[in-house]
Design an enzyme around this catalytic site. Sequence first.
Site, PDB file in Angstrom:
ATOM      1  N   TRP A 101       0.768  -1.220   0.173  1.00 23.99           N
ATOM      2  CA  TRP A 101       0.175  -0.165  -0.003  1.00 23.99           C
ATOM      3  C   TRP A 101       0.979   1.286  -0.044  1.00 23.99           C
ATOM      4  O   TRP A 101       0.701   2.105  -0.595  1.00 23.99           O
ATOM      5  CB  TRP A 101      -0.954  -0.117   1.369  1.00 23.99           C
ATOM      6  N   ASP A 172      -1.075   6.300   6.707  1.00 22.86           N
ATOM      7  CA  ASP A 172      -2.331   5.562   6.266  1.00 22.86           C
ATOM      8  C   ASP A 172      -2.680   4.353   7.102  1.00 22.86           C
ATOM      9  O   ASP A 172      -2.184   3.519   7.256  1.00 22.86           O
ATOM     10  CB  ASP A 172      -2.062   4.892   4.821  1.00 22.86           C
ATOM     11  N   LYS A 196     -12.077  -1.620   7.063  1.00 30.30           N
ATOM     12  CA  LYS A 196     -11.067  -2.557   7.618  1.00 30.30           C
ATOM     13  C   LYS A 196     -11.489  -2.960   8.964  1.00 30.30           C
ATOM     14  O   LYS A 196     -12.216  -3.691   9.413  1.00 30.30           O
ATOM     15  CB  LYS A 196      -9.859  -2.219   7.384  1.00 30.30           C
TER      16      LYS A 196
HETATM   17  C1  LIG Z   1      -7.182  -1.291   1.917  1.00 28.73           C
HETATM   18  C2  LIG Z   1      -6.345  -0.502   2.061  1.00 28.73           C
HETATM   19  C3  LIG Z   1      -6.035   0.644   1.133  1.00 28.73           C
HETATM   20  C4  LIG Z   1      -7.154   0.771  -0.125  1.00 28.73           C
HETATM   21  O1  LIG Z   1      -8.392   1.147   0.629  1.00 28.73           O
HETATM   22  P1  LIG Z   1      -9.571   1.705  -0.593  1.00 28.73           P
HETATM   23  O2  LIG Z   1     -10.604   1.969   0.414  1.00 28.73           O
HETATM   24  O3  LIG Z   1      -9.774   0.418  -1.405  1.00 28.73           O
HETATM   25  O4  LIG Z   1      -9.119   2.920  -1.344  1.00 28.73           O
HETATM   26  C5  LIG Z   1      -5.083   1.590   1.336  1.00 28.73           C
HETATM   27  N1  LIG Z   1      -4.096   1.530   2.407  1.00 28.73           N
HETATM   28  C6  LIG Z   1      -4.323   0.405   3.175  1.00 28.73           C
HETATM   29  C7  LIG Z   1      -3.162   0.279   4.118  1.00 28.73           C
HETATM   30  C8  LIG Z   1      -5.177  -0.665   3.221  1.00 28.73           C
HETATM   31  O5  LIG Z   1      -5.233  -1.765   3.940  1.00 28.73           O
END
Ligand SMILES: *Cc1c(COP(=O)(O)O)cnc(C)c1O
Length: 360
Positions: A101, A172, A196
Amino acid sequence: MRVHNFSAGPATLPLEVLEQLRDELPDWHNLGMSVMEISHRSRDFIEVAAEAEADLRSLLDVPSDYRVLFLQGGATGLWAGIPMNLTAPQAAVDYVVTGHWSAKAVREARSFCSDVHVAADARDGGYTHVPAQDQWQLRPDAAYVHYCPNETIGGVEFPFIPDTGGVPLVADFSSSILSRPLDVRRFGVIYASTQKNIGPAGLCLVIVHESLLGRARSATPAIWNWQTMAGSDSMANTPPTLAWYVSGLVFKWLHRQGGLAAMGQRNEHKARTLYAAIDASGFYSNRVQSDCRSWINVPFFLTDPALDAQFLSQARAAGLANLKGHAAVGGMRASLYNPLEQAGVHALVDFMREFERRHG
Ligand SMILES: *Cc1c(COP(=O)(O)O)cnc(C)c1O
């Protein structure tokens, strides 16, 4: 019947929340309508939105000089939204790459900034560790430093919060937000998609220090302009009201569980139980350096990958769902988000021992 759901996202939700949602869906608050059938500008929904923000603020102890935004476009949208909101095209920006990511965040940033610098990259070890901070090449004139505290696919979690001096730290937290207490003051921007560790898909939370507002490029779309969204309580346009509402129910559930200190203890215990079972066996393995193993996403491998399909189908039959690893790494992955109970981890560990006994 409910199963133990180890999905990486969209992911398991608390049963209490699902039952509340089901019970009140047709006739919410005696309105004779569901919460998703009313205007986002109605008094009832504005209350839902404000309460969700207040509950999130108290959970994370968000200081008053930070704004909380409920945006759309996911974390993926923010990889563009961050440079658009924080930089001019010539600005220097630093990225730390510890997995899938954070690497994707770099690629998107390159479309918006001419000077994207990778200050550290853990690719050499196959993304199984976090490089020590004294090996990073940070630039004091960078507009921000971006990193991913918990790599959802690799299962690599930072055991420390980076020290970037005066440079704003952008993180993030999509898979680890609300998994344990966090010192928000160390960050310029915290962001996280909801699907998540929070609620349904559809929202991306941004917690931003107010000094970072008002810097957006003029071409930034209104729905991604943090200043515009802060000025309209994240309702410059129609938000995904149901996702917002359910996220708010999850925040209340977290308070009832004892907040993030209690969640942190539970999550640490779940993770320790699973890693101990993996490490005690010669049949399963986890490749991540021990001090940066994620409490939330636990990838593991069978010594003989030819058994993967059997492992997955028998696990599913035993009520253990969504254990298949991400295609980028293969093997298995157990995601242990807040609502995944200790009992789920025990059931998984029991199943793993039994599978090993039969096939090891
Ligand atoms: C799932 C995830 C993403 C992507 O998220 P989206 O909502 O699909 O854009 C980005 N960063 C991390 C750490 C993730 O786990």
